[in-house]
Design a protein around this motif. Structure first.
Motif, PDB file in Angstrom:
ATOM      1  N   PRO A   6       0.827  -1.210   0.000  1.00  0.00           N
ATOM      2  CA  PRO A   6       0.000   0.000   0.000  1.00  0.00           C
ATOM      3  C   PRO A   6       0.861   1.260   0.000  1.00  0.00           C
ATOM      4  O   PRO A   6       1.833   1.364   0.753  1.00  0.00           O
ATOM      5  N   LEU A   7       0.505   2.196  -0.847  1.00  0.00           N
ATOM      6  CA  LEU A   7       1.261   3.435  -1.021  1.00  0.00           C
ATOM      7  C   LEU A   7       0.392   4.609  -0.590  1.00  0.00           C
ATOM      8  O   LEU A   7      -0.803   4.657  -0.896  1.00  0.00           O
ATOM      9  N   SER A   8       0.996   5.549   0.132  1.00  0.00           N
ATOM     10  CA  SER A   8       0.263   6.695   0.651  1.00  0.00           C
ATOM     11  C   SER A   8       1.095   7.963   0.519  1.00  0.00           C
ATOM     12  O   SER A   8       2.269   7.925   0.150  1.00  0.00           O
ATOM     13  N   VAL A   9       0.472   9.099   0.846  1.00  0.00           N
ATOM     14  CA  VAL A   9       1.114  10.403   0.719  1.00  0.00           C
ATOM     15  C   VAL A   9       1.128  11.112   2.072  1.00  0.00           C
ATOM     16  O   VAL A   9       0.117  11.145   2.781  1.00  0.00           O
ATOM     17  N   LEU A  10       2.297  11.675   2.422  1.00  0.00           N
ATOM     18  CA  LEU A  10       2.387  12.638   3.522  1.00  0.00           C
ATOM     19  C   LEU A  10       2.587  14.007   2.898  1.00  0.00           C
ATOM     20  O   LEU A  10       3.514  14.218   2.116  1.00  0.00           O
ATOM     21  N   ASP A  11       1.728  14.947   3.257  1.00  0.00           N
ATOM     22  CA  ASP A  11       1.745  16.279   2.659  1.00  0.00           C
ATOM     23  C   ASP A  11       2.008  17.321   3.740  1.00  0.00           C
ATOM     24  O   ASP A  11       1.251  17.435   4.700  1.00  0.00           O
TER      25      ASP A  11
END
Length: 332
Positions: A6-11
């Motif tokens: 699973p791939l996610s984003v920290l912004d």
């Protein structure tokens, strides 16, 4: 294996020298929509204060906007810095978010103030931030509001019965041990401390105790990535991020410079060493290079999920970086 991890984003909602907070926030809404279309599992925003180059100072407010603009992706904090807030306020905010967006809200909690001591005092209106010894008690109080414990003298409406998915964040063995003892999912900040990631996650797995939240350990790794069509351009785009870390070391944080500005600056030997060290912590390059390095990182640490942050002020560059990473990782 990194296949289908699973791939996610920290912004961090970066502000550049030619933009402002409103522009940066609007760009983050657009990026969240694109991240969901790319199949990302989570989109987290981080709490930082008194930093001219970061607009994500109020995660709960921004999470509401991002969740309203998306449909299925988890939206959360990476994280809320608990020493800055009374647990009651955090419970009220994230209980309300969970009530509005059930099953989609993540509450990542950190124990550092995420700012300088003067700003930390201004946030808490007290002599100083909480100590390490206070942190577990604050977590207990926070969870008590979500659980609606009958002995509570104060109720966090509408937190009771609306518990978000809670993660413990950290960049050290302390946070790994505490997450293991609580039986919570653990997110390690590799972008802050790349040296201790494997050891911390191994410690978390070794000391994990099952809980009502998790039967087995679950770890996520967050790392800094700049991906472009070729490695030379990726290094060029990463220049402002390295420069921002130098400015932070100087005690003079600024909005992110443009890549052109960063490339034109000259540095003395000490400054250049700091720049080089900062660049070494970033996974940068073309798609093949980045995918290979991320795959090796996941295998080395044993992370169950991967979260990437691309601290690029230009929205087009940031979207391109995340898109290239998603495409490359999906192909492995």
């Amino acid at each position: 294996m990194t296949n289908r991890i699973p791939l996610s984003v920290l912004d961090l909602v970066p502000i550049g020298e030619e933009t402002d907070a409103a522009t940066a926030l609007a760009a983050s809404v657009d990026l969240a929509k694109q991240a969901e279309a790319m199949g990302h599992r989570r989109y987290w925003v981080a709490e930082h204060h008194n930093m001219p180059g970061i607009a994500s100072s109020a995660p709960a407010v921004l999470i509401a906007r991002l969740a309203a603009a998306t449909e299925t992706m988890h939206i959360g904090s990476g994280g809320v810095m608990l020493p800055n807030h009374p647990p009651l306020v955090v419970a009220e905010q994230f209980g309300m978010l969970t009530a509005m967006f059930p099953g989609r809200v993540d509450l990542g909690i950190g124990r550092a103030p995420g700012t300088d001591p003067v700003t930390a005092r201004a946030l808490r209106r007290s002599a100083g931030p909480l100590s390490v010894e206070d942190f577990p008690a604050q977590l207990d109080e926070l969870c008590g509001y979500f659980d609606g414990q009958p002995e509570n003298l104060v109720n966090a409406v509408p937190a009771a019965g609306n518990r978000p998915e809670i993660w413990l964040l950290g960049s050290s063995g302390y946070s790994a041990r505490l997450a293991a003892r609580l039986g919570w999912p653990f997110a390690f900040a590799h972008h802050i401390n790349p040296l201790d990631a494997a050891a911390a996650i191994a410690l978390y797995r070794h000391e994990f105790r099952s809980s009502s939240i998790l039967d087995s350990p679950h770890a996520m790794l967050c790392t800094s990535v700049v991906c472009a069509r070729d490695t030379e351009h990726a290094r060029y785009l990463a220049g402002p991020l390295a420069l921002s870390r130098l400015n932070l070391r100087r005690g003079k944080p600024k909005p992110l410079a443009s890549p052109k500005t960063a490339a034109q600056l000259e540095h003395n030997s000490i400054e250049q060493t700091i720049i080089d060290e900062a660049m070494a912590t970033i996974t940068l390059g073309d798609q093949a290079t980045v995918a290979k390095r991320l795959s090796e990182l996941v295998e080395r640490t044993g992370a169950d999920e991967l979260m990437v942050t691309s601290m690029l002020a230009d929205p087009a560059d940031r979207l391109t970086s995340h898109s290239l990473v998603a495409e490359a990782m999906a192909a492995r």
